[in-house]
Design a protein around this motif. Structure first.
Motif, short mmCIF file in Angstrom:
data_model
loop_
_atom_site.label_atom_id
_atom_site.label_comp_id
_atom_site.label_asym_id
_atom_site.label_seq_id
_atom_site.Cartn_x
_atom_site.Cartn_y
_atom_site.Cartn_z
N ASN A 53 30.76 34.29 28.60
CA ASN A 53 29.97 33.14 29.02
C ASN A 53 30.82 32.05 29.68
N GLU A 54 32.14 32.15 29.59
CA GLU A 54 33.01 31.20 30.27
C GLU A 54 33.10 31.49 31.76
N PHE A 55 32.74 32.71 32.16
CA PHE A 55 32.78 33.09 33.58
C PHE A 55 31.43 32.80 34.22
N PRO A 56 31.44 32.50 35.52
CA PRO A 56 30.15 32.33 36.20
C PRO A 56 29.39 33.66 36.22
N GLN A 57 28.09 33.58 36.05
CA GLN A 57 27.24 34.77 35.98
C GLN A 57 27.14 35.45 37.34
N ASN A 58 27.38 36.76 37.35
CA ASN A 58 27.24 37.61 38.55
C ASN A 58 28.06 37.11 39.73
N LYS A 59 29.25 36.63 39.45
CA LYS A 59 30.20 36.18 40.47
C LYS A 59 31.57 36.77 40.14
N PHE A 60 32.39 36.93 41.17
CA PHE A 60 33.74 37.42 40.95
C PHE A 60 34.67 36.26 40.65
N VAL A 61 35.57 36.51 39.72
CA VAL A 61 36.61 35.55 39.40
C VAL A 61 37.94 36.29 39.41
N ARG A 62 38.90 35.70 40.07
CA ARG A 62 40.25 36.28 40.13
C ARG A 62 41.09 35.56 39.08
N VAL A 63 41.61 36.33 38.12
CA VAL A 63 42.39 35.77 37.02
C VAL A 63 43.78 36.38 37.06
N THR A 64 44.79 35.55 36.87
CA THR A 64 46.16 36.05 36.79
C THR A 64 46.61 35.91 35.35
N SER A 65 47.05 37.02 34.79
CA SER A 65 47.50 37.02 33.40
C SER A 65 48.84 37.76 33.34
N GLY A 66 49.89 37.04 33.00
CA GLY A 66 51.21 37.67 32.88
C GLY A 66 51.69 38.28 34.18
N GLY A 67 51.34 37.66 35.30
CA GLY A 67 51.74 38.18 36.60
C GLY A 67 50.84 39.27 37.15
N THR A 68 49.86 39.69 36.39
CA THR A 68 48.93 40.72 36.82
C THR A 68 47.61 40.07 37.25
N VAL A 69 47.13 40.49 38.42
CA VAL A 69 45.86 39.97 38.92
C VAL A 69 44.74 40.87 38.42
N VAL A 70 43.71 40.24 37.84
CA VAL A 70 42.53 40.96 37.35
C VAL A 70 41.31 40.28 37.96
N TYR A 71 40.40 41.11 38.42
CA TYR A 71 39.12 40.61 38.96
C TYR A 71 38.06 40.85 37.91
N VAL A 72 37.29 39.79 37.61
CA VAL A 72 36.28 39.85 36.55
C VAL A 72 34.92 39.55 37.15
N TYR A 73 33.95 40.36 36.75
CA TYR A 73 32.55 40.16 37.15
C TYR A 73 31.73 40.20 35.86
N ALA A 74 31.17 39.06 35.47
CA ALA A 74 30.43 38.95 34.22
C ALA A 74 28.92 39.02 34.48
N ASP A 75 28.23 39.78 33.63
CA ASP A 75 26.77 39.91 33.73
C ASP A 75 26.15 39.72 32.35
N PRO A 76 26.05 38.47 31.89
CA PRO A 76 25.49 38.22 30.56
C PRO A 76 24.00 38.50 30.46
N ALA A 77 23.26 38.32 31.55
CA ALA A 77 21.81 38.50 31.50
C ALA A 77 21.40 39.96 31.65
N GLY A 78 22.16 40.73 32.40
CA GLY A 78 21.80 42.13 32.64
C GLY A 78 22.33 43.06 31.57
N CYS A 79 23.55 43.52 31.77
CA CYS A 79 24.13 44.52 30.85
C CYS A 79 24.83 43.88 29.66
N GLN A 80 24.91 42.57 29.62
CA GLN A 80 25.69 41.85 28.60
C GLN A 80 27.08 42.47 28.52
N CYS A 81 27.74 42.44 29.69
CA CYS A 81 29.06 43.04 29.80
C CYS A 81 29.85 42.31 30.88
N ALA A 82 31.10 42.69 31.00
CA ALA A 82 31.95 42.20 32.08
C ALA A 82 32.68 43.40 32.65
#
Length: 139
Positions: A53-82
């Motif tokens: 729920n911290e991510f925008p719904q049905n939008k892509f977010v680019r997150v860098t963690s420990g030098g690694t780039v990860v793309y996250v797509y959250a769908d809380p209303a649909g599949c309740q998954c990311a």
């Protein structure tokens, strides 16, 4: 003439995209994400639900963690998954979206060109012929 058709194609694309329900659009996107290599992670605990729920719904977010780039797509209303993907998955997804848009545009162009020529009362075979040769054609 070609420069005039580009805005027309864009407008037609928007109209066709509007014909899909939001749920169909999200489902289509999720299918493309899975095919591109994104990994589905269910929000099956209170901690995961809060994080999702911290991510925008049905939008892509680019997150860098420990030098690694990860793309996250959250769908809380649909599949309740990311969906989580690396740079390769993101590139695969973008290429698939581009290919799909190109195919849709080509289909629209073909449809538009199919009806583009109005020969009026003349049969299509006569268009472009020298009118002086018309006398030799059967009535």
């Amino acid at each position: 003439m070609q420069s005039q058709s580009i805005p027309a194609l864009g407008a037609i694309s928007l109209v066709l995209a509007a014909c899909r329900t939001p749920q169909q659009a999200v489902q289509s996107k999720e299918n493309q994400l899975a095919a591109a290599g994104f990994t589905l992670q269910p929000a099956n605990s209170p901690k995961r639900i809060a994080a999702m729920n911290e991510f925008p719904q049905n939008k892509f977010v680019r997150v860098t963690s420990g030098g690694t780039v990860v793309y996250v797509y959250a769908d809380p209303a649909g599949c309740q998954c990311a969906y989580f993907g690396n740079q390769t998955a993101w590139s695969n997804y973008r290429a698939a979206v581009f290919a799909n848009q190109l195919a849709n545009e080509q289909q629209m162009i073909a449809t538009m060109n199919q009806d583009a020529f109005d020969f009026g009362p003349w049969p299509p075979l006569l268009v472009g012929r020298d009118l002086r040769s018309r006398a030799s054609l059967p009535d």
